[in-house]
Design an enzyme around this catalytic site. Structure first.
Site, mmCIF file in Angstrom:
data_model
loop_
_atom_site.group_PDB
_atom_site.id
_atom_site.type_symbol
_atom_site.label_atom_id
_atom_site.label_comp_id
_atom_site.label_asym_id
_atom_site.label_seq_id
_atom_site.Cartn_x
_atom_site.Cartn_y
_atom_site.Cartn_z
ATOM 1 N N PHE A 53 0.809 -1.213 0.000
ATOM 2 C CA PHE A 53 0.000 0.000 0.000
ATOM 3 C C PHE A 53 0.845 1.267 0.000
ATOM 4 O O PHE A 53 0.368 2.343 -0.377
ATOM 5 C CB PHE A 53 -0.950 -0.001 1.205
ATOM 6 C CG PHE A 53 -0.334 0.423 2.509
ATOM 7 C CD1 PHE A 53 -0.419 1.727 2.953
ATOM 8 C CD2 PHE A 53 0.328 -0.500 3.320
ATOM 9 C CE1 PHE A 53 0.142 2.119 4.159
ATOM 10 C CE2 PHE A 53 0.888 -0.119 4.521
ATOM 11 C CZ PHE A 53 0.793 1.196 4.948
ATOM 12 N N LYS A 54 2.117 1.159 0.393
ATOM 13 C CA LYS A 54 2.976 2.342 0.425
ATOM 14 C C LYS A 54 3.121 2.972 -0.964
ATOM 15 O O LYS A 54 3.393 4.170 -1.080
ATOM 16 C CB LYS A 54 4.352 1.981 0.979
ATOM 17 C CG LYS A 54 4.349 1.274 2.338
ATOM 18 C CD LYS A 54 3.878 2.165 3.449
ATOM 19 C CE LYS A 54 3.776 1.437 4.775
ATOM 20 N NZ LYS A 54 5.023 1.180 5.441
ATOM 21 N N ASP A 55 2.950 2.178 -2.025
ATOM 22 C CA ASP A 55 3.054 2.720 -3.384
ATOM 23 C C ASP A 55 2.004 3.793 -3.642
ATOM 24 O O ASP A 55 2.220 4.696 -4.457
ATOM 25 C CB ASP A 55 2.867 1.608 -4.422
ATOM 26 C CG ASP A 55 4.027 0.632 -4.473
ATOM 27 O OD1 ASP A 55 5.180 1.070 -4.352
ATOM 28 O OD2 ASP A 55 3.770 -0.576 -4.651
ATOM 29 N N MET A 109 3.691 6.864 -2.252
ATOM 30 C CA MET A 109 5.086 7.083 -2.627
ATOM 31 C C MET A 109 5.245 7.434 -4.102
ATOM 32 O O MET A 109 6.113 8.231 -4.472
ATOM 33 C CB MET A 109 5.916 5.847 -2.281
ATOM 34 C CG MET A 109 7.336 6.181 -1.909
ATOM 35 S SD MET A 109 7.484 7.141 -0.385
ATOM 36 C CE MET A 109 7.227 5.886 0.839
ATOM 37 N N THR A 156 7.907 0.498 3.227
ATOM 38 C CA THR A 156 8.196 1.890 2.882
ATOM 39 C C THR A 156 9.466 1.990 2.056
ATOM 40 O O THR A 156 9.541 2.749 1.090
ATOM 41 C CB THR A 156 8.334 2.748 4.160
ATOM 42 O OG1 THR A 156 7.067 2.855 4.794
ATOM 43 C CG2 THR A 156 8.825 4.146 3.831
#
Length: 480
Positions: free
Chosen positions: A119-121, A124, A152
């Protein structure tokens, strides 16, 4: 829109200033002076903008949300950045974050379709484009210092690799990520990417990042910025998928939903708090932890008690092996009436002195549940195995260990007539060992990641020393 520090610094700053800065000079975190309010008419318009997740709908929704908070990037440029970031080519689906129905009123929101399968994409990828845009506009460079417990790091590195004017120095706990997570990061050979494995736990890495950010002379000399969720821009990008999830789970703009969020650092669920403060009809925000249950303990008791490195458990949901939830300060700031001096006394003084603070006797503590909708629960390794098996057997769907923590806790907080949305955090392949333990079979591996664990790796192992990391950063900045 101006931004203030959670610890009372009198300065007010614009979005692009805090985009490149990370922590405030007083060690606090930035928040907007106010949360823009979204009424039912705006929700109805945004529902049309999202257009049931049709191509371009998520990018258009992102522009609507972000433009309420960003007034120092021309709207045409901000819209273009959103359109460039949220594409079917990058995320593999026009909806970007489709809901996956497990049963009536119970959904997973798929946040792991991006380049690094986590989910960090979602934030980011946008952050990389924002950094490149603003640095080009200023004619400057930025050295990003980050800490990761697993996802992350790879999300930041894949977003920043090859970006002009940006170098990444990413700290991770040596030997405490899954083999897949390590391979994703350490196999990158781009000249602007530097991996540093710290002999300690994630909290040691996070402390070093904060120490460097608080060394204002070093920070200015070497142009240090952050990509951790202490950076407001990253958290802001995550607010968008709460609205997208809501529009997919409901048909009317007066309906309420609940979200359950696997959480270690409180960034993902803090974005939900922001969405709720804006007016999104969220009934409950359920925080799901693993055995490192600092957040669950607070929401049950009012005591926030960080653990020492030796007392931070190494678990099968390693991205949540965290005992100092850095984003929690943002919520406590709101909980305590935005009293910067009190927040500084708690997070700047009491934690450093005692490793804990206790709000159980403060009348505001009850507001965490009643006014802000927070609930919590914890999950163990055996719970994860049981949940992974159950979801696979009943629904034919394979979920990762962190999402399993979320599903387990969510089931204890379901309410009749209120859809429950669990935020998926990663794809199962990132934690294959536990999936095999639960199901006796390997999870699906996307073709681009075949053999990634066998690729050459580039990483520097270091002690948990702020000075050692600063020396490494200074050395590589001097070479550039």
């Amino acid at each position: 829109m101006l931004y203030l520090s959670t610890r009372g610094d009198p300065a007010r700053k614009h979005f692009c200033e805090i985009l490149l800065e990370g922590l405030a000079p007083d060690g606090g975190l930035y928040l907007p002076e106010r949360y823009p309010q979204v009424d039912t008419a705006t929700l109805a318009r945004w529902r049309e903008v999202f257009n049931q997740g049709a191509a371009g709908g998520y990018a258009a929704l992102a522009f609507e949300v972000l433009s309420l908070y960003i007034d120092d990037i021309p709207p045409a440029h901000l819209r273009a950045l959103c359109l460039r970031t949220y594409t079917e080519a990058v995320y593999g689906t026009p909806q970007i974050v489709p809901l996956k129905k497990l049963e009536d009123g119970f959904y997973l929101e798929a946040l792991s379709n991006g380049p690094t399968l986590a989910f960090k994409d979602m934030a980011m990828q946008l952050l990389g484009n924002l950094f490149e845009y603003e640095l080009a506009r200023r004619g400057e460079e930025l050295n990003i210092l980050g800490a990761t417990s697993g996802d992350t790091g790879s999300a930041a590195e894949y977003a920043m690799r090859g970006k002009k004017g940006v170098r990444v120095f990413m700290l991770s706990p040596h030997g405490r990520m899954s083999p897949f997570q390590q391979a994703q990061m350490f196999s990158l050979m781009d000249e602007n990417i530097h991996n540093i494995a710290i002999e300690g736990v994630f909290d040691d890495c996070q402390d070093i990042v904060k120490n460097v950010s608080n060394d204002l002379a070093f920070k200015r000399e070497h142009k240090i910025g952050t990509v951790n969720s202490i950076n407001w821009a990253r958290l802001l990008a995550q607010v968008v998928y709460y609205f997208a999830g809501y529009f997919q789970a409901t048909t009317r703009d007066t309906e309420h939903v609940s979200f359950t969020v696997p959480s270690g650092n409180f960034g993902n669920v803090c974005a939900g708090h922001v969405a709720r403060q804006m007016g999104l009809p969220i009934e409950q925000l359920v925080v799901a932890t693993n055995e490192n249950d600092v957040l669950d303990e607070f929401f049950r008791t009012g005591v926030y008690r960080v653990r020492a490195s030796a007392d931070t458990h190494e678990t099968s949901s390693p991205s949540m092996d965290i005992s100092k939830a850095s984003n929690f300060e943002r919520f406590v700031f709101d909980l305590l009436g935005r009293d910067g001096a009190l927040v500084k006394a708690l997070f700047g003084d009491a934690l450093a002195r005692d490793g804990r603070f206790d709000l159980s006797a403060d009348p505001a503590f009850a507001d965490a549940a009643t006014r802000y909708g927070f609930r919590s629960g914890r999950s163990t390794h055996d719970n994860r195995l049981d949940t992974i098996r159950d979801v696979f057997q009943r629904h034919g769907m394979m979920i990762d260990t962190h999402t399993a923590d979320g599903v387990k806790v969510a089931r204890a907080h379901q309410q009749t007539g209120v859809p429950m949305i669990v935020l998926e955090t990663a794809l199962p392949i990132k934690f294959a060992e536990t999936i095999v333990e639960a199901l006796g079979q390997q999870p699906h591996r996307p073709p681009q990641f075949e053999g990634i664990e066998d690729l050459p790796k580039r990483v520097r192992v270091m002690p948990a020393s702020t000075a050692a990391v600063q020396a490494y950063v200074a050395e590589h900045c001097a070479r550039a």
